[in-house]
Structures are given as C-alpha cells and as structure tokens.
Design a protein around this motif. Structure first.
Motif, short mmCIF file in Angstrom:
data_model
loop_
_atom_site.label_atom_id
_atom_site.label_comp_id
_atom_site.label_asym_id
_atom_site.label_seq_id
_atom_site.Cartn_x
_atom_site.Cartn_y
_atom_site.Cartn_z
N SER A 57 0.85 -1.18 0.00
CA SER A 57 0.00 0.00 0.00
C SER A 57 0.89 1.24 0.00
O SER A 57 1.88 1.28 0.74
CB SER A 57 -0.91 0.01 1.24
N THR A 109 -9.11 -0.35 -4.79
CA THR A 109 -10.47 -0.11 -4.32
C THR A 109 -10.99 -1.30 -3.52
O THR A 109 -11.62 -1.15 -2.47
CB THR A 109 -11.41 0.17 -5.50
N ALA A 146 -9.49 -1.32 -0.08
CA ALA A 146 -10.17 -0.37 0.80
C ALA A 146 -11.50 -0.94 1.29
O ALA A 146 -11.86 -0.81 2.48
CB ALA A 146 -10.39 0.95 0.07
N LYS A 168 -10.80 -3.69 3.85
CA LYS A 168 -10.38 -3.11 5.13
C LYS A 168 -11.59 -2.68 5.94
O LYS A 168 -11.66 -2.92 7.16
CB LYS A 168 -9.45 -1.92 4.90
#
Length: 332
Positions: free
Chosen positions: A111, A148, A151, A154
């Motif tokens: 990341s 994406t 995210a 997460k």
C-alpha cells in the motif's frame, strides 16, 4: 482443455510451498491450457475463485529473485493475453517496530505511503551528494480496481472482523496431508530477538532456542494478543524487494524507520513495469539472522486466504472494464 483467453486474473508464486497454498484456495480447478506461447516455460494451474478465472504460475524450482519473477510474468502474459489484474502472493520477512506490531503469521499488503509508492527495490539506487541514498526502482502500482477492493475489504474487516483463520482450518480439514506443514505453529515459537542479539555465526545450523536462548534479555517483550483481536493481523504499507534475502536486523530497522517498510521479499521488484500487481505476503521470519522455517507454510496459507477474500470482493464487470496488462505495457 481451457482457453487462455478466458483468464483475467494472473497470480504469481515464488516457490512451490506458495503454489500449493494458492491451488487449494481455488473454488474450482480447470484442465490445463489448450495452448501456450511457443517459448513459454511456465507451469500453470487454472481455476476459478469466486466469479473470476485465475491463472497461477510459480518460479522454476531453485530459481529466486527479481529476474526469475520477471521472466515468469512475461511468459504468462504472452500465453494469457487477457490478464487484467495481477497478484504476487507468498511469504516474506516482517519488519516490526514500536509503531507496527507485526508478528509471525501476519499478512502485509502493499500500500502506498506518503506518495512514495507501495513497493521499491531496496538494493538498487544511487548515492547523491548531500542527499544520501535514493532508491530509483519502484514497482508500478496495481490497477485501481485492486486498490479499491483493498479499501472495501479493510472496511469490512474493521466492522466485522475476518475469518481467515477459520478459512485456513477449513482448507486443512479437506487436505489432511498438508496439516503438518501448513497449520499454525505454537505461538511459543514466535520469538522476536533484540536487534543487538544476532544468531551466532558459529552456530548457524543450531536452532535459535539453543543457540540464542529464550531468556527475556535476548527477546523483545510483546504482550499476548487478546482473543478479541483478529488472528492473523493484516497490515497495509510499504514492501521492500531485493535480490538478496534480508537477514540484517540493523538494516531492517533502518529501512522501517526511514521508509516505513513493513516487509522484505525477493520477487516483486522484478515485476516492476511488466506486471503491475498487488503484493500480498505472509510473515514467516523477522528479516534477521534468526530465520524461522516453522512458520513458512502457515504464512503462505494466510497470504493465499487474504488473496481469495480480495478477489471475491471484486465484481467481474469491474475486471472486464480494465485494460489488459499487455496493452498497458505496450503503451508505455
């Protein structure tokens, strides 16, 4: 036989141990490809995860590092020209710090950090007078669809936790012959030694508990993880890649401090501009002289389990809308 045009996800493993972990997480396994490029030397496993057709390849036995990884990626793209998203999944060395409680069996996902990219080659760069050492090889960032999905995953895991440990146990129940090598080791074997306490040079073949001791002064004290915490833990940040295995705790700590590195590995930088991908690593040792092979199998399973969860998060139409990696490369 399977048509190579049907496969849109490319998954690369560094070693056979990782290749097995990737294979067992397939929802379906397909027959081998009906044809490959004339000069393609790769071994492939084809299958489906969620609604995505996935092609998995592994580096040749006994070959390691950046060049070998780049060759595997190039051959894959010649034989499977419709691949649109790439994954590099396997094991690596952790870089724990006061700010990052990284432990064996945890997962690190590449990341970006402070606009510096998510993967860089730590053994390639240039020395600039008055400015120190500058690293000049960065891996191309993966397609937006992957970032994406990271995210979204997460957020899901923050709200509900993950079930990766349960997924691994389920896989091992179906594959009992893998249990001894791939099950989660006893937490007692997860020992982080002080940076100033390397493995003795004259005792390289002696295990750490005998050669280095297990007394508190030699070890970094870390509280036990409570039952309400997800195991394994997932970390997101910078991964350092190089042609040599990182076994230097002082250098590990310096790069963790200066570049916010969370993990070291040996293949991803070889993919650089030729295979933009997300890098997922299970941690099996602490990038120091105390190499710990007991955790290799479990770390490989943890990384593969995360990769499967990520792919299941992605809607197939999003992948279909992506450009082919071969088109991205040819356009510069």
């Amino acid at each position: 036989m399977s048509d190579p045009q049907d496969y849109t996800v490319g998954w690369i493993c560094g070693i056979e141990l990782e290749y097995v972990a990737a294979q067992v997480f397939l929802d379906e396994e397909h027959e081998g490809p009906e044809r490959v490029s004339q000069n393609d030397k790769n071994d492939y496993t084809l299958g489906k995860i969620g609604k995505h057709n996935v092609v998995i390849a592994v580096l040749p036995n006994g070959e390691y590092g950046l060049t070998a990884a780049g060759n595997v990626a190039n051959d894959m793209l010649h034989s499977f020209p419709n691949v649109k998203i790439g994954l590099m999944v396997g094991i690596g060395g952790g870089a724990p710090s006061p700010d990052r409680d990284i432990r064996l069996g945890d997962i690190v996902v590449s990341s970006p950090h402070n606009g510096q990219g998510s993967v860089f080659q730590y053994d390639f760069g240039k020395e600039i007078q008055g400015r120190g050492y500058k690293y000049t090889r960065l891996l191309n960032e993966p397609p937006t669809v992957l970032n994406t999905a990271v995210a979204g995953l997460k957020a899901k895991y923050r709200r509900h936790g993950h079930q990766l440990e349960e997924a691994i146990k389920g896989i091992l129940e179906k594959n009992p012959r893998l249990q001894e090598e791939y099950k989660r080791p006893d937490p007692y074997t997860d020992r982080l030694y002080q940076t100033t306490h390397p493995h003795p040079r004259d005792k390289r073949r002696v295990n750490c508990s005998e050669a280095c001791g297990i007394d508190p002064p030699a070890l970094v004290h870390r509280p036990e993880r409570t039952e309400d915490k997800d195991i394994p833990k997932i970390h997101y940040g910078v991964i350092a890649s190089g042609n040599t295995l990182m076994k230097n705790a002082e250098e590990r700590d310096r790069l963790a401090r200066e570049r916010n590195v969370l993990c070291f590995e040996m293949e991803a930088a070889g993919l650089r501009k030729d295979f933009p991908c997300l890098v997922i690593r299970g941690i099996y040792y602490y990038s120091d002289s105390h190499k710990n092979k007991e955790w290799r199998g479990y770390a490989a399973m943890a990384a593969a389990a995360y990769a499967k969860g990520l792919l299941c998060r992605i809607v197939p139409s999003r992948v279909e809308a992506e450009r082919k990696i071969t088109d991205i490369i040819s356009s510069g």
